[in-house]
Scaffold this motif. Structure first.
Motif, mmCIF file in Angstrom:
data_model
loop_
_atom_site.group_PDB
_atom_site.id
_atom_site.type_symbol
_atom_site.label_atom_id
_atom_site.label_comp_id
_atom_site.label_asym_id
_atom_site.label_seq_id
_atom_site.Cartn_x
_atom_site.Cartn_y
_atom_site.Cartn_z
ATOM 1 N N SER A 194 45.930 -11.451 66.489
ATOM 2 C CA SER A 194 46.400 -10.495 65.254
ATOM 3 C C SER A 194 46.637 -11.153 64.047
ATOM 4 O O SER A 194 47.159 -12.181 64.509
ATOM 5 N N PRO A 195 46.038 -10.757 63.007
ATOM 6 C CA PRO A 195 46.695 -11.635 62.051
ATOM 7 C C PRO A 195 48.576 -12.227 61.985
ATOM 8 O O PRO A 195 48.800 -11.019 62.510
ATOM 9 N N ARG A 209 50.639 -8.366 70.411
ATOM 10 C CA ARG A 209 51.927 -9.153 70.471
ATOM 11 C C ARG A 209 53.109 -9.012 71.629
ATOM 12 O O ARG A 209 53.055 -7.356 71.839
ATOM 13 N N ASN A 233 49.491 -12.543 56.241
ATOM 14 C CA ASN A 233 49.511 -11.914 57.505
ATOM 15 C C ASN A 233 50.532 -10.563 57.245
ATOM 16 O O ASN A 233 51.398 -10.382 56.194
ATOM 17 N N ARG A 235 55.512 -16.534 52.971
ATOM 18 C CA ARG A 235 54.559 -16.147 54.339
ATOM 19 C C ARG A 235 53.141 -16.297 53.902
ATOM 20 O O ARG A 235 52.982 -15.794 52.094
ATOM 21 N N THR A 272 44.539 -0.711 58.570
ATOM 22 C CA THR A 272 45.663 -0.158 59.859
ATOM 23 C C THR A 272 46.961 -1.050 59.406
ATOM 24 O O THR A 272 46.964 -2.169 58.635
HETATM 25 P P1 AMP Z 1 56.756 -10.033 62.063
HETATM 26 O O1 AMP Z 1 57.229 -9.166 61.693
HETATM 27 O O2 AMP Z 1 57.044 -11.119 61.265
HETATM 28 O O3 AMP Z 1 57.150 -10.266 63.247
HETATM 29 O O4 AMP Z 1 54.793 -10.038 62.517
HETATM 30 C C1 AMP Z 1 54.552 -9.044 62.502
HETATM 31 C C2 AMP Z 1 52.732 -9.164 62.892
HETATM 32 O O5 AMP Z 1 52.863 -7.799 63.320
HETATM 33 C C3 AMP Z 1 52.084 -10.186 61.985
HETATM 34 O O6 AMP Z 1 52.153 -10.834 62.397
HETATM 35 C C4 AMP Z 1 50.920 -8.950 63.519
HETATM 36 O O7 AMP Z 1 50.896 -10.278 64.394
HETATM 37 C C5 AMP Z 1 51.880 -8.163 64.348
HETATM 38 N N1 AMP Z 1 50.293 -7.286 62.714
HETATM 39 C C6 AMP Z 1 51.106 -6.328 61.818
HETATM 40 N N2 AMP Z 1 50.530 -4.670 61.384
HETATM 41 C C7 AMP Z 1 49.246 -5.403 62.320
HETATM 42 C C8 AMP Z 1 48.278 -4.715 62.035
HETATM 43 N N3 AMP Z 1 47.786 -3.654 61.408
HETATM 44 N N4 AMP Z 1 47.290 -4.833 62.359
HETATM 45 C C9 AMP Z 1 47.351 -5.810 63.053
HETATM 46 N N5 AMP Z 1 48.571 -6.769 63.567
HETATM 47 C C10 AMP Z 1 49.442 -6.673 62.897
#
Ligand code: AMP
Ligand code: MG
Length: 344
Positions: free
Chosen positions: A233-234, A201, A68, A64, A123
């Motif tokens: 969002s990243p 999301r 992200n 990963r 965050t």
């Molecule tokens: P996953 O757990 O693989 O489904 O991915 C988690 C997703 O949550 C990330 O790819 C981001 O899009 C989002 N995410 C998690 N933490 C943050 C954060 N601090 N700020 C913005 N988006 C977040």
């Protein structure tokens, strides 16, 4: 990089989790290991969120990108509060209404959460999963667990332990197998660090229910066209959650019929009125409601990847609120048919 280790699997009942299996998984996690476990959404790959070395192993196992961020999983509001530096009244209201459940809230992080978890962001995303296996495990570890979906980066999310094993065997320590997940689609991510809140999301808890809970104030929605969108969002990359089989989308039955070059392909349709079966189609899958589509989508894509048709064509569900989360994943899993050269 460490030596590949065999991945152990422990079966555990989803509703009455065997404490001995939970104890063993907690022991592995508290010694810095990686454990895949189910939540109601998809299987997560967990590490203790306050242990930066363990969290770094998640990124290595998944391949990963370090930009992200990971979602931190908690078993109650108190543990969520320890992960954040601000817990506004609205977070309390949303937690009361939607936790335990598939809502991730993004809030300013506390010093307890290391940089590696948030990809350096100020965050952190926190969520309390509904599945008892997950909450018992967090409680037994007595620590928050960082857990992204338990798949190699850019592959399909896993909704069964078998999917996790196929992707991560030898790269993680343990899988707790509690059977298929019930919801099947990743959590809704809501950013509460901005005013108004932003939906980062779309997911099982839809924007309409969120705006009701936000006192009629609708959260800012992501653009619906994720193929051209910059990530809201990243980690919300345009191509993501994708099967290995070439997968294209069409918006209508006409667009599909207009393509004789799709002979032998599998077709996935949505809604109660599928188009007439077609002699050219190798396999027809119809997911008639948004809930069923969420529940089955990744499993269907995993199965098709296994069966290896020459391609998958997806007839997109209508651009309506109840289909938003499924459409979001389909837009990332497929390319527009116009990108495929016509040939027969
Ligand atoms: P996953 O757990 O693989 O489904 O991915 C988690 C997703 O949550 C990330 O790819 C981001 O899009 C989002 N995410 C998690 N933490 C943050 C954060 N601090 N700020 C913005 N988006 C977040
Ligand atoms: Mg993921």
């Amino acid at each position: 990089m460490s030596e590949p280790r065999p991945t152990r699997i422990l079966a555990v009942d989803a509703e009455i989790p065997d404490p001995a299996a939970i104890d063993e998984a907690a022991r592995v996690l508290n010694s810095g290991g990686l454990v895949a476990f189910a939540t109601e959404t998809v299987y997560g790959l967990g590490a203790v969120a306050t242990d930066p070395e363990a969290v770094a192993r998640i990124f290595a196992a998944k391949g990963r990108p370090s930009i992200n961020p990971l979602i931190v999983h908690v078993d109650d509001v108190d543990r969520a509060r320890a992960c954040v530096s601000e817990w506004p009244a609205i977070a309390d209201q949303l937690a009361a209404q939607f936790w335990p459940g598939p809502l991730t809230m993004v809030l300013p992080r506390s010093f307890a959460i290391p940089d590696v978890v948030t990809a350096g962001l100020p965050t952190v995303g926190v969520r309390c999963p509904a599945l008892l296996v997950a909450r018992n495990l967090i409680a037994r570890c007595d620590r928050p667990l960082a857990a992204p979906s338990a798949n190699r980066s850019n592959r399909l999310s896993p909704t069964r332990a078998e999917h996790v094993l196929a992707d991560l065997d030898g790269r993680i320590d343990l899988i707790l197998n509690s059977g298929p997940t019930s919801v099947g689609l990743e959590s809704t991510v809501l950013d509460l660090s901005t005013d108004p809140p932003r939906l980062l999301r779309p997911g099982p808890i839809d924007a309409e229910r969120l705006s009701e809970a936000l006192g009629g104030h609708a959260p800012i929605l992501p653009s619906t066209d994720s193929s051209t969108d910059r990530p809201s969002s990243p980690g919300q990359m345009p191509v993501h959650y994708a099967p290995r089989t070439p997968a294209y989308r069409v918006d209508s039955a006409e667009e599909y019929r207009d393509r004789p070059d799709l002979a032998g392909w599998a077709i996935i349709q949505f809604g109660p009125e599928p188009i007439e079966p077609d002699a050219r189609t190798a396999r027809q899958i119809c997911l008639d409601s948004p809930e069923r589509a969420a529940h089955r989508l990744y499993d269907v894509l995993h199965i098709l990847d296994h069966l290896q048709p020459p391609g998958i064509v997806v007839v997109m569900p209508p651009d309506r609120p109840e289909w938003r989360a499924v459409r979001d994943r389909l837009l990332r899993a497929t390319r527009p048919i116009a990108e495929r050269p016509r040939s027969s």
